[in-house]
Design a protein around this motif. Sequence first.
Motif, short mmCIF file in Angstrom:
data_model
loop_
_atom_site.label_atom_id
_atom_site.label_comp_id
_atom_site.label_asym_id
_atom_site.label_seq_id
_atom_site.Cartn_x
_atom_site.Cartn_y
_atom_site.Cartn_z
N ARG A 1 0.84 -1.21 0.00
CA ARG A 1 0.00 0.00 0.00
C ARG A 1 0.87 1.25 0.00
O ARG A 1 0.57 2.23 -0.69
CB ARG A 1 -0.93 -0.01 1.21
CG ARG A 1 -2.07 -1.00 1.09
CD ARG A 1 -2.81 -1.17 2.39
NE ARG A 1 -3.62 0.00 2.73
CZ ARG A 1 -4.33 0.10 3.84
NH1 ARG A 1 -4.33 -0.89 4.73
NH2 ARG A 1 -5.06 1.18 4.08
N ILE B 1 1.04 4.31 -2.78
CA ILE B 1 0.94 5.72 -2.38
C ILE B 1 2.16 6.50 -2.88
O ILE B 1 2.04 7.61 -3.42
CB ILE B 1 0.79 5.85 -0.86
CG1 ILE B 1 -0.54 5.24 -0.40
CG2 ILE B 1 0.88 7.32 -0.43
CD1 ILE B 1 -0.66 5.10 1.10
N ARG C 1 -5.88 11.93 -3.49
CA ARG C 1 -5.91 10.46 -3.43
C ARG C 1 -4.90 9.93 -2.42
O ARG C 1 -5.19 8.99 -1.66
CB ARG C 1 -5.63 9.87 -4.81
CG ARG C 1 -6.76 10.08 -5.82
CD ARG C 1 -6.55 9.19 -7.05
NE ARG C 1 -5.31 9.50 -7.74
CZ ARG C 1 -5.19 10.40 -8.71
NH1 ARG C 1 -6.24 11.12 -9.09
NH2 ARG C 1 -4.02 10.60 -9.30
N ASN D 1 -6.21 10.55 1.11
CA ASN D 1 -7.30 9.62 1.41
C ASN D 1 -6.76 8.22 1.70
O ASN D 1 -7.23 7.54 2.62
CB ASN D 1 -8.29 9.56 0.26
CG ASN D 1 -9.14 10.81 0.15
OD1 ASN D 1 -9.30 11.53 1.13
ND2 ASN D 1 -9.67 11.08 -1.03
N ALA D 2 -5.77 7.79 0.94
CA ALA D 2 -5.19 6.47 1.15
C ALA D 2 -4.46 6.40 2.49
O ALA D 2 -4.53 5.39 3.19
CB ALA D 2 -4.23 6.13 0.01
N ARG E 1 -6.90 6.02 5.37
CA ARG E 1 -7.37 4.64 5.55
C ARG E 1 -6.30 3.78 6.21
O ARG E 1 -6.60 2.93 7.04
CB ARG E 1 -7.78 4.05 4.19
CG ARG E 1 -9.03 4.69 3.61
CD ARG E 1 -9.56 3.88 2.44
NE ARG E 1 -8.65 3.90 1.30
CZ ARG E 1 -8.67 4.84 0.36
NH1 ARG E 1 -9.54 5.84 0.43
NH2 ARG E 1 -7.83 4.78 -0.65
#
Length: 414
Positions: free
Chosen positions: A321, A325, A364, A367-368, A371
């Motif tokens: 992840r 990013i 984006r 936001n990632a 999370r």
Amino acid sequence: MASADSLTVPDARPLTGTDAPLPAPAGEPASTEPSTGHSSSQSTGPATGLTASTRERLAAAARDADASGEPDRPALALLRESGLLGLALPYEYGGTGADAHGLNSAVSQVAQVNASASIMLFQHYAVSRRILEHGSPALRRRLLPRLARGDWLAASAWSETGAGANKKHLSTVARRTPDGGWVLDGAKSFTTSAGLADIYLVLAQTEEPAADTAPDTGYGSAGQTFFLIPADAPGLIPDTSMRLTGMRGSATGFVSVRDCHVPDTARLGPVGAAASIIAGVRDSGATLGAVSVGLAEAALDLAHRHAERRGLLAQQAVRHRLVDIAGEVETARAVVERAGRRTADDPGIATLHSKLVASSAAERVINAVERLLGSAGYVASNEINRYGRDARAVALMGPTNDLCKELVSLTWNR
């Protein structure tokens, strides 16, 4: 006329224009010669980036301003003393002669720790370069050394309620006076550095555009003119009562000009030519996308610190992840760097794309990261929340992302 990336002032003739200078702020002596040197902070600080101490102080100022919603005066003081305010101007005027790539890099570095300060810095650069490109020799001599030294902060006052993102229906007007000067009346909104700036670049309607005027540039219209108005000019009134969700320390507010008299020497560029000046801004390569890159980098750093502190890097899913990013950040950084280096066939279109791509990527990324942080990111004091609010603000700044798309697509009809 100098290009936006020129490092020297055009027409190397003696600066002996006959036009009178703008009045100096109260208590400040007038300048008569261009600065030929620069301070030690200008020669050693900006070239190597922000020092650790400056970063820490800017970050602390950002947290305080975000909590209070008040203009970030401590951050402005740091910008003044750092020498960063002089990057956009050539050595002849006491600046450090950075090109667009250098300006974008500086803005990005500041945005990593204080996005509100980076917006103030970006606007200062934009006005400084417009004066360099379009100002008379006497006007350049009068203003640029102070802007380069950081004695003065410059701001743009273009937007206003009802004019739309494309600035085509201005209610702010400027009328000729019998003595050859001008009197301005109107109100501007969403002016960054309102109440902090020492001089404002004000956009006003000076004549009604004819039906058969020049082709539509998509931003501004015929019959508009720029004026440089000192903060202490009678009739210029800032109002910082506006409270924003993001960029809360940027002193974004209202600026009114009521029966504000200025000499003709306050005019920047020919009468009615503001739209062509605006159209040339995008060719400079300086881009608000640099602010988005800084915010995306800050969010990625926050994610790495969180993963290391919680021992999450042992998990393949988390590592992957983070790679995704980081790829978004690299994309944003690449388009902004290309815009700043002006290597595209059409540098103006590349600059517009850089804002679109970088601002969307930053949202984006943030936001990632939110999370990935899980419940930790849901705490109001977590900086990811400020990054998100600040990142959203970039998309709404002029030219807004929707207007950027229109400006790019307009070229297909020609």
